[in-house]
Write a protein that holds these residues in place. Structure first.
Motif, PDB file in Angstrom:
ATOM      1  N   ALA A  27     -10.133  -3.536   7.362  1.00 42.07           N
ATOM      2  CA  ALA A  27     -10.490  -1.933   8.056  1.00 42.07           C
ATOM      3  C   ALA A  27     -10.947  -1.059   6.934  1.00 42.07           C
ATOM      4  CB  ALA A  27      -9.497  -1.864   9.116  1.00 42.07           C
ATOM      5  N   ASN A  28     -11.226  -0.125   7.293  1.00 39.58           N
ATOM      6  CA  ASN A  28     -11.687   1.254   6.408  1.00 39.58           C
ATOM      7  C   ASN A  28     -10.114   1.879   6.073  1.00 39.58           C
ATOM      8  OD1 ASN A  28     -14.015   0.800   8.251  1.00 39.58           O
ATOM      9  ND2 ASN A  28     -14.761   1.860   6.503  1.00 39.58           N
ATOM     10  N   ARG A  29      -9.137   1.744   6.950  1.00 36.94           N
ATOM     11  CA  ARG A  29      -7.687   2.313   6.488  1.00 36.94           C
ATOM     12  C   ARG A  29      -6.910   1.151   5.929  1.00 36.94           C
ATOM     13  NH1 ARG A  29      -9.823   4.923  10.998  1.00 36.94           N
ATOM     14  NH2 ARG A  29      -9.821   7.110  10.873  1.00 36.94           N
ATOM     15  N   ILE A  30      -6.488   1.062   4.693  1.00 39.62           N
ATOM     16  CA  ILE A  30      -5.558   0.124   4.166  1.00 39.62           C
ATOM     17  C   ILE A  30      -4.346   0.660   3.547  1.00 39.62           C
ATOM     18  CG2 ILE A  30      -5.566  -1.516   2.549  1.00 39.62           C
ATOM     19  CD1 ILE A  30      -8.598  -1.614   2.489  1.00 39.62           C
ATOM     20  N   ILE A  31      -3.261   0.199   3.890  1.00 38.22           N
ATOM     21  CA  ILE A  31      -1.857   0.182   3.120  1.00 38.22           C
ATOM     22  C   ILE A  31      -1.787  -1.002   2.196  1.00 38.22           C
ATOM     23  CG2 ILE A  31       0.443   0.025   3.189  1.00 38.22           C
ATOM     24  CD1 ILE A  31       0.436   1.305   5.994  1.00 38.22           C
ATOM     25  N   ILE A  76      -2.579  -5.089   2.832  1.00 34.40           N
ATOM     26  CA  ILE A  76      -2.913  -6.026   1.793  1.00 34.40           C
ATOM     27  C   ILE A  76      -1.950  -5.905   0.567  1.00 34.40           C
ATOM     28  CG2 ILE A  76      -4.806  -6.752   0.255  1.00 34.40           C
ATOM     29  CD1 ILE A  76      -6.809  -5.634   2.146  1.00 34.40           C
ATOM     30  N   ALA A  77      -1.333  -7.104   0.262  1.00 32.48           N
ATOM     31  CA  ALA A  77      -0.173  -7.410  -0.848  1.00 32.48           C
ATOM     32  C   ALA A  77      -1.223  -8.039  -1.932  1.00 32.48           C
ATOM     33  CB  ALA A  77       0.873  -8.217  -0.139  1.00 32.48           C
ATOM     34  N   ARG A 104      -0.993   3.475  -1.256  1.00 32.45           N
ATOM     35  CA  ARG A 104      -0.212   2.541  -1.786  1.00 32.45           C
ATOM     36  C   ARG A 104       1.220   2.920  -1.571  1.00 32.45           C
ATOM     37  NH1 ARG A 104       2.600  -0.324  -5.853  1.00 32.45           N
ATOM     38  NH2 ARG A 104       4.006   0.910  -7.103  1.00 32.45           N
ATOM     39  N   LEU A 105       2.023   1.791  -0.989  1.00 29.36           N
ATOM     40  CA  LEU A 105       3.294   1.958  -0.746  1.00 29.36           C
ATOM     41  C   LEU A 105       4.145   0.995  -1.370  1.00 29.36           C
ATOM     42  CD1 LEU A 105       5.737   2.794   0.665  1.00 29.36           C
ATOM     43  CD2 LEU A 105       5.344   1.177   2.856  1.00 29.36           C
ATOM     44  N   GLY A 106       4.714   1.470  -2.563  1.00 33.15           N
ATOM     45  CA  GLY A 106       5.519   0.461  -3.638  1.00 33.15           C
ATOM     46  C   GLY A 106       6.601   1.176  -3.950  1.00 33.15           C
ATOM     47  N   SER A 107       6.955   0.981  -5.267  1.00 33.47           N
ATOM     48  CA  SER A 107       8.143   1.156  -5.932  1.00 33.47           C
ATOM     49  C   SER A 107       7.996   1.704  -7.298  1.00 33.47           C
ATOM     50  CB  SER A 107       9.465   0.088  -5.895  1.00 33.47           C
ATOM     51  OG  SER A 107       8.900  -1.090  -6.711  1.00 33.47           O
ATOM     52  N   CYS A 108       8.682   2.578  -7.836  1.00 34.72           N
ATOM     53  CA  CYS A 108       8.785   3.018  -9.136  1.00 34.72           C
ATOM     54  C   CYS A 108      10.241   3.402  -9.718  1.00 34.72           C
ATOM     55  CB  CYS A 108       7.914   4.331  -9.031  1.00 34.72           C
ATOM     56  SG  CYS A 108       8.901   5.471  -8.212  1.00 34.72           S
ATOM     57  N   GLY A 109      10.271   3.671 -11.014  1.00 34.45           N
ATOM     58  CA  GLY A 109      11.337   4.367 -11.741  1.00 34.45           C
ATOM     59  C   GLY A 109      11.063   5.846 -11.789  1.00 34.45           C
TER      60      GLY A 109
END
Length: 304
Positions: A27-31, A76-77, A104-109
């Motif tokens: 789709a046009n909207r992506i996580i 999408i992973a 993007r939904l991720g992790s960080c320091g």
């Protein structure tokens, strides 16, 4: 599966080489996330109808496409690192008509004292990369690490993501600023390893001197922001804008790199669920003024 055209390999039915998607499956909207297990947990929030489309590529990408509150969305992973983000963005851009919105939904320091369990929404990003020439035999006059110029997120989208996360977690738990994307989990993130010559013992001092506004450190966001900036109007029918990708990011703080405190992983599932819903809400509030991908024949088309 047989692929043709070495310049941009696609199969006979139009599937891309790495992500393996074809038109009508994204789709046009992506996580986008790193961990396929996280993507599958987020996919449970999608509407029950139409059925969620799922695809696992042979290169480790996982896609789930359906509707969230009636709006077509994909999850999408992509795994970890700058190259995986490059594969994902370029290949999805090739098979989706109209503008794209990617969060993007991720992790960080964290670099600014933000605690594990809090959130970052970077307004811009830089890349911090190992300067391979510095380590070459006989090299002189080089520095071991390079920092690029900043590339911005979509300001409207970042504002929406910040507002949605703040409603869930509180304003004091959501931080904005410059993100640093490293090309390694180890050397270019300042982790010490006696097995290798990395010369990164003063890397955090360099960061604080050259980029005092930096708040987070991870491995993917810069490439998303960079490629969004570098897209053209070519995929757009109406060509009202010069760029065809709108992007933003949100990251759960897993590590405080100032104190080296690490997250208690027992709290991650709840954080992930609440943050995931917030990002979904931000995603469907994005309102493009260009024509998006046709629903007819797509995997998110509503059945009558």
């Amino acid at each position: 599966m047989v692929f043709a055209n070495a310049n941009f390999p696609t199969s006979a039915d139009g599937r891309t080489y790495h992500v393996e998607l074809k038109r009508g499956e994204a789709a046009n909207r992506i996580i986008t996330v790193g961990d396929p297990a996280r993507a599958k947990r987020l996919a449970k929030f999608l509407d029950s109808t139409p059925p969620v489309f799922e695809l696992n590529s042979h290169r480790g990408f996982y896609t789930a496409t359906g509707r969230y509150k009636g709006v077509p969305v994909s999850i999408i992973a992509i795994g970890m690192g700058i190259p995986m983000m490059d594969f994902f963005v370029r290949e999805v851009r090739a098979v989706v008509d109209g503008p794209l919105c990617i969060i993007r939904l991720g992790s960080c320091g964290s670099l600014n004292g933000a605690k594990p369990g809090e959130f970052m929404v970077p307004t811009s990003a830089v890349a911090l990369t190992r300067n391979y020439n510095y380590f070459a035999p006989g090299a002189k006059g080089q520095k071991p690490y390079d920092i690029t110029m900043e590339f911005p997120a979509d300001p409207t989208l970042s504002k929406i993501v910040t507002e949605e996360l703040s409603q869930v977690f509180g304003n004091d738990k959501v931080h904005n600023g410059v993100n640093i994307t490293a090309d390694s989990f180890y050397s270019s993130q300042g982790r010490m390893d006696d097995n290798f010559k990395d010369d990164n013992q003063d890397l955090f001092e360099v960061i604080h001197k050259e980029l005092p506004s930096a708040v987070s450190l991870e491995m993917e966001t810069f490439m998303l922001y960079h490629l969004a900036h570098c897209t053209t109007a070519a995929p757009l029918v109406e060509k009202k804008h010069q760029q065809s990708i709108h992007c933003g990011a949100s990251m759960m703080v897993f590590a405080d790199r100032v104190t080296n405190q690490f997250i208690d992983h027992s709290i991650v599932p709840e954080l992930e669920e609440k943050a995931g819903r917030a990002v979904f809400e931000a995603l469907i509030k994005w309102t493009p003024d260009e024509t998006v991908h046709d629903e007819h024949g797509s995997v998110w088309e509503k059945l009558h």
